[in-house]
Write an enzyme that holds these catalytic residues in place. Structure first.
Site, short mmCIF file in Angstrom:
data_model
loop_
_atom_site.label_atom_id
_atom_site.label_comp_id
_atom_site.label_asym_id
_atom_site.label_seq_id
_atom_site.Cartn_x
_atom_site.Cartn_y
_atom_site.Cartn_z
N ASP A 10 2.46 -0.58 -13.57
CA ASP A 10 3.69 0.22 -13.74
C ASP A 10 4.79 -0.17 -12.76
OD1 ASP A 10 2.07 1.15 -11.62
OD2 ASP A 10 3.00 3.14 -11.69
N THR B 154 3.92 -3.96 -5.38
CA THR B 154 2.46 -3.83 -5.36
C THR B 154 1.77 -5.16 -5.62
OG1 THR B 154 0.63 -2.52 -6.27
CG2 THR B 154 2.19 -3.41 -7.85
N SER C 51 -2.67 -3.73 -0.40
CA SER C 51 -2.24 -3.25 -1.72
C SER C 51 -0.87 -3.77 -2.10
CB SER C 51 -2.21 -1.72 -1.73
OG SER C 51 -1.17 -1.23 -0.90
N ARG D 178 -2.30 -9.19 -15.87
CA ARG D 178 -2.08 -7.74 -15.99
C ARG D 178 -0.84 -7.34 -15.18
NH1 ARG D 178 -1.89 -3.19 -12.09
NH2 ARG D 178 -2.54 -1.33 -13.21
N VAL D 179 0.05 -6.61 -15.82
CA VAL D 179 1.21 -6.06 -15.12
C VAL D 179 1.07 -4.55 -15.14
CG1 VAL D 179 3.71 -5.78 -15.23
CG2 VAL D 179 2.69 -8.02 -15.62
N THR E 185 3.00 5.65 -7.29
CA THR E 185 1.87 4.84 -6.85
C THR E 185 0.63 5.39 -7.56
OG1 THR E 185 1.42 6.28 -4.95
CG2 THR E 185 2.86 4.41 -4.54
N GLY E 186 -0.41 4.57 -7.68
CA GLY E 186 -1.63 5.04 -8.35
C GLY E 186 -1.86 4.28 -9.64
N THR F 257 0.15 0.72 -3.55
CA THR F 257 1.51 0.32 -3.91
C THR F 257 2.42 0.89 -2.83
OG1 THR F 257 1.03 0.39 -6.28
CG2 THR F 257 3.32 0.66 -5.67
N1 GLY Z 1 0.60 1.43 -9.48
C1 GLY Z 1 0.17 0.14 -9.22
C2 GLY Z 1 -0.51 -0.49 -10.34
O1 GLY Z 1 -1.17 0.17 -11.13
O2 GLY Z 1 -0.44 -1.68 -10.46
#
Ligand code: GLY
Length: 314
Positions: A197, A184, A44, A194-195, A217-218, A166
């Protein structure tokens, strides 16, 4: 002390050891996180992270330094194993906060980072397994052998699931200085570019040197939409204890998740999100929407996992 996500037990130990040696709080967080970024078995984060839909690993990371309130971040960075260190270099060497894509890679090379292939054999196989099962109407044959191969090795790698692992690491030194790093490989098999959070200051990480720090994380999209860590730190600033500060934001996430495909029932999202908070006086909390999992804490004496608090049982 240092606080991290469940995959960061080695990170908090390293971060506290570095702070004891007098290293800066951001350096401590970044070097703690780098252990996990460089670990090919954590799929991850960093090297060995699960790739985008084209099989290319794209990494996101940021750092924030409480004493100066400076920050650095990289998004969709390819070919560099330690995006947390690159984010720190953005903070140290430029007048910018965030570099993305080809610009981030060019910057990393310019300041001395080495390029390498981040796709390990395990992450390549996981991607091919996902790709081959996408549709019955394409030219890729479903290959059950790939899944069997993972099972034979005792792995529980995703097949159709798309994890969002993450690492975040928040540090507090003896001078009560705060700093943090979040890193992450993002949502597995994401649309290229794609970026999430993690590299966004105020979403994946926020540090206010006078108040506290928070990381996440998540599911990144949900966190970006509430600016979660910024709100958690603001909540602590107006007097809420760390756990209440987090719960307030988790409830907002549930309230603001209104798209049917993201809901399993009213008020209950079909994804998870976890926040971690460290107040300037050393008070700590971490909680998720759903029960399960642990976070890592080194309080200067012990290095341990603690169960996450939660909003819902299941
Ligand atoms: N929290 C990691 C992501 O959604 O990229």
């Amino acid at each position: 002390m240092a606080v991290s996500s469940g995959n960061g037990l080695r990170a908090v130990e390293k971060a506290v050891a570095l702070m004891r040696e007098g290293k800066d709080v951001v350096e401590a967080a970044v070097e703690g996180v780098a252990i996990v970024e460089l670990d090919p078995n954590d799929m991850s984060v960093g090297y060995g992270g699960l790739p985008n839909e084209n099989g290319v690993v794209e990494l996101d990371a940021c750092v924030m330094h409480g004493p100066t309130m400076r920050a650095g971040a990289v998004g969709a960075l390819q070919n560099i194993k330690t995006p947390g260190r690159v984010a720190r270099a953005v903070m140290q060497h430029t007048d910018h906060v965030m570099l993305v894509g080809a610009g981030a890679l060019a910057f990393a090379k310019a300041v001395g980072f080495e390029e390498s292939n981040l796709l390990t054999e395990a992450s390549r196989k996981a991607w091919m397994n996902w790709k081959s099962r996408l549709s019955k109407d394409d030219d890729w044959l479903d290959d059950d052998e790939i899944a069997k191969d993972f099972a034979a090795k005792g792995g529980d790698l995703p097949t159709t699931k798309r994890p969002t692992g993450t690492i975040t690491c928040l540090c507090l030194n003896a001078k009560r200085e705060l700093g943090g790093c979040t890193s992450t490989s993002g949502l597995a098999y994401k649309v290229p570019g794609r970026v999430g959070d993690s590299p966004i200051i105020g979403a994946g990480l926020y540090v206010d040197g006078d108040v506290g720090a928070a990381g996440s994380t998540g599911r990144g999209e949900a966190n970006i939409q509430v600016g979660g860590t910024r709100v958690i730190v603001e909540n602590m600033k107006r007097g809420l204890p760390p756990l209440d500060a987090i719960m307030n934001v988790l409830k907002r996430v549930c309230d603001q998740t209104r798209t049917e495909r993201l809901l399993k029932s009213k008020g209950k999202p079909n994804f998870n999100l976890t926040y971690y908070a460290l107040r300037k006086d050393g008070a700590v909390a971490a909680a998720s929407i759903y029960k399960g999992g642990t976070y890592a804490v080194n309080d200067g004496e012990t290095n341990k996992h603690i169960e996450l608090a939660y909003l819902f049982e299941n």
